[in-house]
Design a protein around this motif. Sequence first.
Motif, PDB file in Angstrom:
ATOM      1  N   GLY A   1       0.901  -1.240  -0.126  1.00 44.17           N
ATOM      2  CA  GLY A   1      -0.054  -0.264   0.084  1.00 44.17           C
ATOM      3  C   GLY A   1       0.915   1.461   0.066  1.00 44.17           C
ATOM      4  O   GLY A   1       0.645   2.163  -0.728  1.00 44.17           O
ATOM      5  N   THR A   2       1.754   1.138   0.926  1.00 45.22           N
ATOM      6  CA  THR A   2       2.602   2.681   1.044  1.00 45.22           C
ATOM      7  C   THR A   2       3.928   2.855   0.218  1.00 45.22           C
ATOM      8  O   THR A   2       4.415   3.617   0.031  1.00 45.22           O
ATOM      9  CB  THR A   2       3.109   2.747   2.362  1.00 45.22           C
ATOM     10  N   LEU A   3       4.160   1.350  -0.274  1.00 46.72           N
ATOM     11  CA  LEU A   3       5.522   1.401  -1.178  1.00 46.72           C
ATOM     12  C   LEU A   3       6.607   1.667  -0.167  1.00 46.72           C
ATOM     13  O   LEU A   3       7.853   1.996  -0.914  1.00 46.72           O
ATOM     14  CB  LEU A   3       5.561   2.302  -2.306  1.00 46.72           C
ATOM     15  N   ALA A   4       6.539   1.620   1.023  1.00 47.59           N
ATOM     16  CA  ALA A   4       7.659   1.849   1.876  1.00 47.59           C
ATOM     17  C   ALA A   4       8.505   0.607   2.003  1.00 47.59           C
ATOM     18  O   ALA A   4       8.066  -0.396   1.973  1.00 47.59           O
ATOM     19  CB  ALA A   4       7.099   2.511   3.349  1.00 47.59           C
ATOM     20  N   GLU A   5       9.822   0.611   2.106  1.00 50.41           N
ATOM     21  CA  GLU A   5      10.815  -0.396   2.314  1.00 50.41           C
ATOM     22  C   GLU A   5      10.775  -0.833   3.723  1.00 50.41           C
ATOM     23  O   GLU A   5      10.732  -0.001   4.593  1.00 50.41           O
ATOM     24  CB  GLU A   5      12.087   0.019   1.830  1.00 50.41           C
ATOM     25  N   GLN A   6      10.525  -1.946   4.218  1.00 48.71           N
ATOM     26  CA  GLN A   6      10.640  -2.555   5.375  1.00 48.71           C
ATOM     27  C   GLN A   6      11.491  -3.868   5.440  1.00 48.71           C
ATOM     28  O   GLN A   6      11.106  -4.720   4.909  1.00 48.71           O
ATOM     29  CB  GLN A   6       9.286  -2.931   5.887  1.00 48.71           C
ATOM     30  N   TRP A   7      12.316  -3.782   6.511  1.00 45.98           N
ATOM     31  CA  TRP A   7      13.093  -5.154   6.747  1.00 45.98           C
ATOM     32  C   TRP A   7      12.108  -6.171   7.965  1.00 45.98           C
ATOM     33  O   TRP A   7      11.563  -5.574   8.565  1.00 45.98           O
ATOM     34  CB  TRP A   7      14.297  -5.122   7.560  1.00 45.98           C
ATOM     35  N   LEU A   8      12.051  -7.339   7.359  1.00 41.99           N
ATOM     36  CA  LEU A   8      11.136  -8.338   8.162  1.00 41.99           C
ATOM     37  C   LEU A   8      12.030  -9.416   8.454  1.00 41.99           C
ATOM     38  O   LEU A   8      12.750  -9.975   7.889  1.00 41.99           O
ATOM     39  CB  LEU A   8      10.001  -8.798   7.189  1.00 41.99           C
ATOM     40  N   PRO A   9      11.607 -10.023   9.644  1.00 41.77           N
ATOM     41  CA  PRO A   9      12.596 -11.264   9.978  1.00 41.77           C
ATOM     42  C   PRO A   9      11.883 -12.464   9.287  1.00 41.77           C
ATOM     43  O   PRO A   9      11.024 -12.470   9.001  1.00 41.77           O
ATOM     44  CB  PRO A   9      12.195 -11.511  11.659  1.00 41.77           C
ATOM     45  N   ALA A  10      12.896 -13.433   9.195  1.00 40.80           N
ATOM     46  CA  ALA A  10      12.558 -14.706   8.652  1.00 40.80           C
ATOM     47  C   ALA A  10      13.030 -15.739   9.178  1.00 40.80           C
ATOM     48  O   ALA A  10      14.227 -15.456  10.045  1.00 40.80           O
ATOM     49  CB  ALA A  10      12.918 -14.654   7.130  1.00 40.80           C
TER      50      ALA A  10
END
Length: 413
Positions: free
Chosen positions: A254-263
Motif C-alpha cells: 500500500g505505502t510502497l515503503a521499504e521494510q525489513w522483516l525477520p525470517a
Amino acid sequence: MKEQCRDVRAIQLPRWGRVAADEGVVPWLVFDEEGKVVLPVRRFLIDFIARDNRTGSVRSYAYDLLRWWRWLRVVDVEWHRATSVEVRDFVLWLRAATKPRRSARTHSASTAGTTNPITKKTYLDDLYKPRTIRHSNAVLRSFYDFWIETGGGPLVNPVPLARSDRRRSHAHHNPLEPYRGEGRLRYNPRVPKRRPRQMPDERWNELFAALRSNRDRAILALAISNGARASELLGVRGVDLDWGDQLVRVVRKGTLAEQWLPASAEAFVWIRLYLAEGPPLDPQAPLWWTLRRRDHGAGLAYQVMNYEALRAVFRRVNALLGTNWSMHDLRHTAALRMARDESLSLRDVQTILGHAHLSTTADVYLVEEEAQVIRRVQEHLAEVKDRAKLPPPAVAGGYEASDLDVLFGGGPA
C-alpha cells in the motif's frame, strides 16, 4: 417522468471495447471497439494517477469503467445522462449475472461454488461477489464526482448515498478533525465478515512436502514465517537479503515503503539451496526466476517469476492434495500464530503485517478459533460435572450443625 422498467436478467453485455496497457502517462486505458481511447475515462484516470494511485489500482478502475460502458451501450444511455436508475439496474444485473469467461471450465466445473472438505474453503464460482459490486459502485461514484467537479458531467451523482446519509459531504467540517468517509452508498450489498483460518500444522507439512523445487520451498517458508504478501515477496532482490541477521527487505503493497522483516532460519536454508542451483545472481536483480516458460520456441530461458507463475505452483500442489490453498492462507496462518503468542504484542503483529491501523490487526486477527473455544467450553462442562460428584468440603470446627443447616437451607429454622 415515467421510470423505465428493465428485465435485467435478460441483459447480456457485449464484448465491446477492451482494457490495454499504454506507454503514456496512464499505464492502462479503455479502448472502444474501433481501437480509440475512451476520452472521459482517460481524463479521469489521468487525475486518478496524479493522486499517487498505483498501477494496479488504475488497471482495476479501468476494468470497472469498461464494464459500466458496456452496460450503458446495452441500455442506450449516454454516460453523462446516467441516473440512479441505471446504477440500480446495473447493481441488480451484477447480482444475477455470471462473469464472462474466455474459455469454459474443465476440471474446475465440478468444484465451482462448493466447499473443500479439507481446507473448509469455498471454491470461486463465476458470480460477482458483494465486494466486487461495492468496488464497482465506489469507482463509478469517484468517476462521476470528478466530472461533476470539472463541470462536464451530470448535475447529480448517479451513485447515491443511503437515504440516512443524504447530506452535503463534509458539511460544517471541523478543520481540527480528520476527514471521514462520506457515508454508505445506497446500492452497496452487505459483505459477510470472513474470519481468517489458521492452517493446521499437519496441513502445512503436507503442502510443503508436495512442493517440487527449492525455490518454491524458499518462497513459502518466507511467507509462513513473516506473513509477507505474495507481491511483496516476488519483488525481493538479492540485495534485500540480510544473511547475518536473517532479515528480508520488502516493499509494502500500500505505502510502497521499504521494510525489513525477520525470517526463519529454515527459510534462509532453502534460499541458499535455491541459489546454489542456478547461475550467479546479480544482487540488484530480482531473486526469483523460473525456467518454465519457452522463449518463442527457442528453448528454455530464465524469466523473472511473476504472480501467475506462483499461482501455477499452488495449482499443481492443490491438484495433488485435493485442496485449494493460496498464498494468502499463509499470511493468515503467520498472523494468527503471532497474534496468539504471548511474547508478542498486538503492535508487534501490526508492524510485521504492515497494517496502517492497529484496529485492522485487532479486528481481523484478534479472534478466537471456534475449535479452541468449543474445546475449552467442553473442558469447563466436564469440570463442573466432576465437581458435582465431589463430597461437600468439611466445615471448620466451632460451629453448631443446626446453625449451619439454617444458614445454608439444610434444615428447618
